[in-house]
Design an enzyme around this catalytic site. Sequence first.
Site, PDB file in Angstrom:
ATOM      1  N   GLU A  19      59.600  40.529  57.853  1.00 14.92           N
ATOM      2  CA  GLU A  19      58.359  39.891  57.382  1.00 14.92           C
ATOM      3  C   GLU A  19      58.437  39.462  55.923  1.00 14.92           C
ATOM      4  O   GLU A  19      57.769  38.521  55.506  1.00 14.92           O
ATOM      5  CB  GLU A  19      57.162  40.822  57.589  1.00 14.92           C
ATOM      6  CG  GLU A  19      56.799  41.044  59.058  1.00 14.92           C
ATOM      7  CD  GLU A  19      57.538  42.213  59.682  1.00 14.92           C
ATOM      8  OE1 GLU A  19      58.465  42.762  59.048  1.00 14.92           O
ATOM      9  OE2 GLU A  19      57.184  42.592  60.824  1.00 14.92           O
TER      10      GLU A  19
ATOM     11  N   LYS B  73      42.388  42.994  66.073  1.00 16.64           N
ATOM     12  CA  LYS B  73      42.888  42.501  67.354  1.00 16.64           C
ATOM     13  C   LYS B  73      41.761  42.110  68.311  1.00 16.64           C
ATOM     14  O   LYS B  73      41.848  41.111  69.024  1.00 16.64           O
ATOM     15  CB  LYS B  73      43.763  43.582  67.997  1.00 16.64           C
ATOM     16  CG  LYS B  73      44.423  43.149  69.297  1.00 16.64           C
ATOM     17  CD  LYS B  73      45.382  44.218  69.801  1.00 16.64           C
ATOM     18  CE  LYS B  73      46.154  43.717  71.019  1.00 16.64           C
ATOM     19  NZ  LYS B  73      47.172  44.694  71.460  1.00 16.64           N
TER      20      LYS B  73
ATOM     21  N   MET C 283      73.146  41.707  35.987  1.00 14.15           N
ATOM     22  CA  MET C 283      72.256  41.735  34.827  1.00 14.15           C
ATOM     23  C   MET C 283      72.080  43.167  34.324  1.00 14.15           C
ATOM     24  O   MET C 283      72.033  43.411  33.113  1.00 14.15           O
ATOM     25  CB  MET C 283      70.903  41.109  35.173  1.00 14.15           C
ATOM     26  CG  MET C 283      69.987  40.921  33.975  1.00 14.15           C
ATOM     27  SD  MET C 283      70.705  39.860  32.705  1.00 14.15           S
ATOM     28  CE  MET C 283      70.086  38.243  33.194  1.00 14.15           C
TER      29      MET C 283
ATOM     30  N   PHE D 214      47.550  53.585  65.580  1.00 13.80           N
ATOM     31  CA  PHE D 214      48.948  53.156  65.546  1.00 13.80           C
ATOM     32  C   PHE D 214      49.080  51.821  64.808  1.00 13.80           C
ATOM     33  O   PHE D 214      48.338  50.884  65.066  1.00 13.80           O
ATOM     34  CB  PHE D 214      49.501  53.028  66.970  1.00 13.80           C
ATOM     35  CG  PHE D 214      50.919  52.543  67.008  1.00 13.80           C
ATOM     36  CD1 PHE D 214      51.943  53.315  66.459  1.00 13.80           C
ATOM     37  CD2 PHE D 214      51.233  51.310  67.556  1.00 13.80           C
ATOM     38  CE1 PHE D 214      53.254  52.859  66.467  1.00 13.80           C
ATOM     39  CE2 PHE D 214      52.539  50.851  67.565  1.00 13.80           C
ATOM     40  CZ  PHE D 214      53.560  51.625  67.018  1.00 13.80           C
ATOM     41  N   GLN D 215      50.014  51.786  63.891  1.00 14.13           N
ATOM     42  CA  GLN D 215      50.274  50.602  63.055  1.00 14.13           C
ATOM     43  C   GLN D 215      49.040  50.143  62.279  1.00 14.13           C
ATOM     44  O   GLN D 215      48.877  48.956  62.002  1.00 14.13           O
ATOM     45  CB  GLN D 215      50.878  49.450  63.880  1.00 14.13           C
ATOM     46  CG  GLN D 215      52.297  49.785  64.370  1.00 14.13           C
ATOM     47  CD  GLN D 215      53.062  48.584  64.881  1.00 14.13           C
ATOM     48  OE1 GLN D 215      52.490  47.633  65.407  1.00 14.13           O
ATOM     49  NE2 GLN D 215      54.390  48.631  64.746  1.00 14.13           N
TER      50      GLN D 215
END
Lengths: 579, 174
Positions: free
Chosen positions: A49, A161, A483, A111-112
Site C-alpha cells: 500500500e 464497509k 548519506m 479485525f483489521q
Amino acid sequence: MNMNGGQALMKALENEGVDILFGLPGGAILPVYDPLIDSSIRHVLVRHEQGAGHMAEGYAHATGRPGVAMVTSGPAATNIVTPLCDAYMDSIPMVVVTGQVPYAAIGTDAFQECDTTGITMSVTKHNYLVTEAADIPQVIHDAFYIATTGRPGPVLVDIPKDIVDPNNPRSAMEWYTPDSHDLPGYFPNQAGDAELIRQAAKLICEAERPVLYTGGGILKSRGAEALLELAEMTGIHVVTTLMNRGGFPDDHPLCLGMPGMHGNYTAVTAMQEADLLIALGARFDDRVTGKVGEFAPLAKIIHVDIDSAELGKVRRPDVAIQGDCRVVIEELVKALKEMGGSEAQPDRNQWRSRISGWQERFPLTYEQSKGDELLKPQYVLEQLRDSTPSDTIVASGVGQHQMWTSQYWKFNHPYTWVNSGGLGTMGFAIPAAIGAKAGRPDRMVWAVDGDGCFQMTAQELVTAATEGFPIKVALINNAYLGMVRQWQEMFYEERYSEVYLTRDVPDYKMWAEALGCVGLRVESPEEVGPAIAQANEINDQPVVVEFRCEAEENVFPMVPAGMSNSDVVVDPSQRDQPR
Amino acid sequence: MTAADGGGTTTLVVRVENKAGVLARVAGLFARRGFNIESLAVAPTDDERFSRLTIVVGVDAAPMEQVVKQLDKLVNVVDIQELNPSASVERELMMVTVRAEPEIRGQILDLVRIFQATVLNVGYDEIMVSLTGSPSRVDDFEGLLRPYGIVDVQRTGKVALPKLVKAAPDPLAP
C-alpha cells in the site's frame, strides 16, 4: 437514481475526473472493488500500500492533477501513512480512500480495525470518516476540492464497509450530483493584496543585490511562465529549491540552481549576500537556511505564499503577501511595469560580476575515476542527463543520489522532477516513477535510486512489469547508506555504524530479472553510455541498470547541519580558492 | 510571571463546526505544534451547526500568531477571535468542597457572603460552595479557602466575550 454506496463512490470518483486509481483490495474495501469492474477508471494493482500512495504522489507531481489511491482498513491504512505524510510535507494534491470496519463495529477492536482518521489527522490537510452512504457524493466532492485548492495536500476518506456493501440496507441511497461545498471554515484565497504588491515592487526597484528564492509553490500554482517573465523583466537571478527544480530552466543565464545544504556555492552565497530575497512559494526550510539566525543577514524579505501560516513562521518578512504564487507574480509584473519595467531597475552590474565570479571559481566538480576504481555517481548522472530527452521525467529516492541528481541534472521543463523533499522518504523513487509514467505515458521516465532505497520498494517493479509501465531505474549502488556514511565520516570521526549494505547481496541484476524487468550491470565508465542507450531502447518492459559506484564519494558543497550558510564546505579541490 | 498565575496568557475564542472529532483536531494541533493549552471550555452555540471553544494559551510558550494561523488552517475552524483581557469580560465557575467542622463553618460562610458565592451542599464536617466570577476573583476565593482544607475543587476554565461599546452613537451625526 437508486444505487448503493460502493457504486456511488465509483461514480463520484469518475465525476471528479479520476482516470486512474492505485490500490490493493482487502476485506473492508472489498464491496467497492465490485463496482470498480464496471467503472471507466483504470485500477493499478500495487504490491504494497505504500507503493499505491507514492504512485498517486508521482502522478500528481507529473500532471498537477490529484493522485488517487484506494486501500483497505487496518494495516493497509497504516501502510499508507508514510505517503500521506510525504504528500502533506510537500503539498501534493492526493485523495486516499480507505476501507473501515462496519460503522457499528468501530471502537470494538474488530479485525483489521484501526483508528485511521485519528492516526492520519496530523498528516493530512483534512480527513473524513463517512457514516452514511448518502454522504459519499458530497464528501468525495469536498475531498477533491480541499486537496486541490489553497495549499494543496492529501485528504483521506475513511469508509465503513456497511455503507458500501450492497447486502447491507445501510448502503442504499439515492444518487445526487453535488454542486457546491458547505465548508464554512474553508476559504482558499488567490489574489494578493494590491497595496502590498506595490510595496514589494518598490523594494525590488530599490534592491542592489536581489535574489528570487523560488519554491514548490511555483510549480503548484502553474507559475513557471510568470516567474520567467518576472526574472527576465527585472534581470534578477533565480535560485530553485529542491521542490522547484524545473520551475525555472537550469540553462537560463539567470538560473543559479539549487540552494541549501547541498546547493551549489553560488546559489548559497548569492542568497547569503543578497540585500533582498523575494521568496515565492518557498518556506525557509532548515535545509535551505542553515543556521536561521545567520541566514541572509543583510536581506530584506518579500514573502509570497498561499498559506498565511508560512509568512513569518521562520523569518519575519518585510512584505508578506498571502496569495497564489502565479496570480501574485502576474500582479507584481504589472506593478513593476507601471513603475517603468526593466528601465526602473537599478544598475546591478557589480552584483552580476560577483555572481559570475563565484560561478567561475566554484562550479560543481568531481574527480573522474581512474584505473580500477568503480564509477563516480556524478559521471553516471551526467551521462544519463546527456543521453535522455530534455523533457525526461526523473524521480529520485532520498540520500546522496538524490542530491547528485538535483545537482547534475539540467531541469529545463516544469514537472520533470519528482522527489520527496520535506519528509525525505527513502524508497520513494520507484513507485513515484510508476505514478509519473501512468500520468505521462508519452514521456521517458527514469528513477534514480540508491541501493538502500531500492531495497525498500523494489517490489513495485512487479507492478510496473505487469501493469505495463516501462520505467527505467538507474541504481546507484555504492554498497552503503551513503548519506549516513558521509555524515559518519565528516562528523563522527569515521566511526562507521550500521551503514554498510554489502556490494553483492542482493544480486540486483538477477533480482531485477526476477521482478519482470531487464537487468543490466555497469562497472566501467566506457559501459555507461551504451547501457543507457540500451535501456532507452526498451519500451515494453521496465529496466534496471545497476551502476557500481565508488563508496567513498561525498556530496559537496555541504553546509553542515546547524552551521551558517557562510560556512559552506566546498569540494576539496576548491578549498584554496578565494571566496 | 507565569501563564498559570494569569499573566502571559491570551484567550482565543474559536468557533468550530459542530462535528465529530473537531475537538481532537484542535487539541492535536496544539500538541503537534508544541503549543500549550492552559484551559479549555467547549459548548454549543445558539446556532447548532457550531460550537465555541474558549482556549487560554500561554503566550510565552508559543508565538500567538502561529497558533492562530495554524488553527485557522483547520477546515472545521470557522473563525477565531483573540481576546485581550482588558477588552473582554471573562467568567469562570468554580465548585469547591472545603473542610468545615461546625465550629468554623461560620468563618467559611462569612467568606461565602463576602464573595457572593453560593452554598450548594452541606455535610457534617464539609461544605460545598460555588462561585462564578472573573478568574482572578475565583483565584482569591480559592486562596482564602485553602487554609481550611480543600477536599475537592473543580474549575471550568474561563469563557469570555468582548466588551461592548460604551459611547452611544451621536444622534446629530450625519
